[in-house]
Design a protein around this motif. Structure first.
Motif, PDB file in Angstrom:
ATOM      1  N   SER A 113       0.823  -1.212   0.000  1.00 28.83           N
ATOM      2  CA  SER A 113       0.000   0.000   0.000  1.00 28.83           C
ATOM      3  C   SER A 113       0.856   1.261   0.000  1.00 28.83           C
ATOM      4  O   SER A 113       0.321   2.360  -0.189  1.00 28.83           O
ATOM      5  CB  SER A 113      -0.917   0.010   1.237  1.00 28.83           C
ATOM      6  N   PHE A 114       2.153   1.105   0.220  1.00 23.62           N
ATOM      7  CA  PHE A 114       3.059   2.246   0.272  1.00 23.62           C
ATOM      8  C   PHE A 114       3.679   2.510  -1.097  1.00 23.62           C
ATOM      9  O   PHE A 114       4.020   1.568  -1.829  1.00 23.62           O
ATOM     10  CB  PHE A 114       4.169   2.013   1.304  1.00 23.62           C
ATOM     11  N   VAL A 115       3.843   3.777  -1.421  1.00 27.00           N
ATOM     12  CA  VAL A 115       4.484   4.141  -2.677  1.00 27.00           C
ATOM     13  C   VAL A 115       5.967   3.813  -2.626  1.00 27.00           C
ATOM     14  O   VAL A 115       6.525   3.228  -3.555  1.00 27.00           O
ATOM     15  CB  VAL A 115       4.273   5.647  -2.974  1.00 27.00           C
ATOM     16  N   ASP A 116       6.616   4.184  -1.523  1.00 24.03           N
ATOM     17  CA  ASP A 116       8.037   3.881  -1.336  1.00 24.03           C
ATOM     18  C   ASP A 116       8.203   2.464  -0.803  1.00 24.03           C
ATOM     19  O   ASP A 116       7.366   1.965  -0.037  1.00 24.03           O
ATOM     20  CB  ASP A 116       8.674   4.873  -0.354  1.00 24.03           C
ATOM     21  N   LYS A 117       9.277   1.833  -1.192  1.00 20.80           N
ATOM     22  CA  LYS A 117       9.546   0.469  -0.754  1.00 20.80           C
ATOM     23  C   LYS A 117       9.827   0.451   0.746  1.00 20.80           C
ATOM     24  O   LYS A 117      10.736   1.133   1.231  1.00 20.80           O
ATOM     25  CB  LYS A 117      10.737  -0.103  -1.530  1.00 20.80           C
ATOM     26  N   MET A 118       9.062  -0.339   1.485  1.00 18.36           N
ATOM     27  CA  MET A 118       9.193  -0.385   2.932  1.00 18.36           C
ATOM     28  C   MET A 118      10.235  -1.399   3.400  1.00 18.36           C
ATOM     29  O   MET A 118      10.911  -1.171   4.405  1.00 18.36           O
ATOM     30  CB  MET A 118       7.846  -0.736   3.579  1.00 18.36           C
ATOM     31  N   PHE A 119      10.379  -2.494   2.682  1.00 15.65           N
ATOM     32  CA  PHE A 119      11.249  -3.575   3.159  1.00 15.65           C
ATOM     33  C   PHE A 119      12.454  -3.698   2.240  1.00 15.65           C
ATOM     34  O   PHE A 119      12.404  -4.364   1.206  1.00 15.65           O
ATOM     35  CB  PHE A 119      10.465  -4.890   3.245  1.00 15.65           C
ATOM     36  N   LYS A 120      13.494  -3.001   2.622  1.00 16.56           N
ATOM     37  CA  LYS A 120      14.716  -2.972   1.834  1.00 16.56           C
ATOM     38  C   LYS A 120      15.611  -4.135   2.241  1.00 16.56           C
ATOM     39  O   LYS A 120      15.583  -4.586   3.382  1.00 16.56           O
ATOM     40  CB  LYS A 120      15.433  -1.647   2.028  1.00 16.56           C
ATOM     41  N   GLY A 121      16.420  -4.585   1.294  1.00 11.05           N
ATOM     42  CA  GLY A 121      17.266  -5.753   1.534  1.00 11.05           C
ATOM     43  C   GLY A 121      16.705  -6.975   0.845  1.00 11.05           C
ATOM     44  O   GLY A 121      15.504  -7.250   0.934  1.00 11.05           O
TER      45      GLY A 121
END
Length: 416
Positions: free
Chosen positions: A370-378
């Motif tokens: 639901s987020f525009v920016d990536k929440m889970f990096k890695g």
């Protein structure tokens, strides 16, 4: 009907019972986990409520049925299962291989447009070596199948019927009416495209055996149906803590430092702090003792944030500012004040729990955040269950499957 009833206790209505009966057509019926709900001495009538399932045995029932079974003589071979609550468009029209214990079971899906019930069929390809799915084998992963599809569906799924070669099993659950769905794994158009070989389901079955993933998927499903966002978040923060606590209990204790700094360094720090306390004569003896005890425990590494950090580190999820805030601030206000300041905090918590489970089972399904920016990096570790527990030093006492388990005939291995 005419039959015999086996009762465990007879002195009150909460008696657990089972029954075997014959219908007028000589069809054998078995019912388990019943309780007496009504007795009429005038009509010589006893009524029961079934809390589990009813098995209807009729060896000739499917002889002319569209469910293919002519090549198999095993009466316990599973032909089809019907689901309630599975509200997905199954995109793939070809058969997939449901991998369990490194063994393939062919599975195809069909949704009846009139009833809305989605069915899974288990055909056998007799042109090649193939496993047949029997009741014994299905019992190993029935619950995992429900949990796995509930996770993808974003709301609770239940099996309502199972069709075998010589009997049908009907479950007594109430019909599921989900009012809300998470779209994290199926998007707003609710599409599921199963891979040709579902290795991730094999991982789900194994992780469910040691972590009881189904329990946390059930919490996700329950929270999804609650109208209040605060109540949803409260359910999920408790589920998240439980998942992290369970995971930490499996990790080699040598990986979890019990102290923040070395014992020698802390002894110096503790001595200096206690000297400061002793110079304050106005502090009473009781208060002095309490403060001294707290100073002695300052080096203990037992905060909740540590167990949260352990699982996201193992899964290569970067500790971003928003996730750090979720752990240290949002959690505290939720647990202690039952307050949620931002809707996004709930959404992040909901997606984080799902992402943790998906990375554990090495799922390749696309995420629809639901987020525009990536929440889970890695990047995900991309490890099978066996590879993961070796690399992360996970201690498992009882393995669900032995390598090349004799209950399965044929195996395939996941490629690198």
């Amino acid at each position: 009907t005419d039959g015999s009833i086996t009762k465990k206790r007879m002195h009150h209505f909460d008696t657990s019972s089972s029954a075997k009966m014959l219908s007028f057509s000589n069809i054998e019926i078995e019912t388990s986990l019943m309780e007496i709900s009504f007795i009429s001495t005038n009509e010589n009538k006893v009524s029961f409520l079934c809390y589990n399932y009813i098995t209807i045995k009729d060896g000739n029932k499917y002889n002319t049925h569209s469910l293919e079974q002519k090549h198999s003589q095993d009466p316990s071979r599973l032909l089809r299962i019907d689901f309630w609550g599975l509200n997905l468009i199954i995109k793939s029209q070809h058969s997939s291989n449901l991998i369990v214990g490194d063994a393939p079971f062919e599975i195809t899906f069909y949704t009846d447009k009139k009833s809305g019930i989605t069915s899974a069929y288990f055909p056998c390809n007799y042109e090649v070596a193939h496993n047949e799915l029997t009741e014994e084998l299905f019992n190993i992963f029935r619950d995992s199948l429900i949990g796995y599809f509930s996770l993808i569906n974003g709301a609770r799924v239940q099996i309502t019927k199972e069709y075998y070669n010589s009997f049908t099993r009907i479950y007594s659950y109430d019909k599921i009416e989900n009012i809300s769905y998470s779209s994290y794994l199926c998007g707003s158009i609710r599409v599921y495209d199963p891979d040709t070989s579902l290795f991730e389901f094999d991982n789900y079955v194994r992780w469910n055996n040691v972590l009881n993933i189904n329990k946390f998927v059930q919490h996700l499903s329950t929270a999804q149906q609650v109208l209040s966002i605060v109540d949803r978040a409260f359910i999920l923060i408790l589920a998240f803590e439980g998942l992290c606590e369970k995971y930490q209990s499996l990790v080699d204790k040598e990986r979890i430092p019990s102290q923040l700094v070395s014992k020698g360094s802390f002894q110096i720090i503790k001595k200096e702090l206690l000297n400061i306390l002793e110079n304050h004569n106005e502090i009473s003896t009781d208060v002095m003792k309490k403060l001294s005890d707290r100073i002695c425990n300052l080096n203990s590494n037992k905060s909740s944030t540590n167990k949260f950090k352990l699982i996201i580190d193992d899964l290569n999820i970067e500790m971003t500012e928003k996730i750090n805030t979720l752990f240290k601030k949002v959690r505290s206000t939720l647990v202690h004040e039952a307050t949620l300041n931002e809707y996004e905090d709930y959404q992040l918590l909901s997606e984080l729990i799902r992402e943790i489970i998906l990375r554990l089972i090495n799922s390749k399904l696309e995420r629809y955040s639901s987020f525009v920016d990536k929440m889970f990096k890695g990047e995900s570790p991309n490890l099978s269950y066996n590879e993961y527990i070796i690399q992360k030093h996970i201690k498992i006492e009882d393995s669900l499957f032995a390598e090349y388990d004799r209950r399965f005939k044929y195996w395939i291995k996941q490629g690198k």
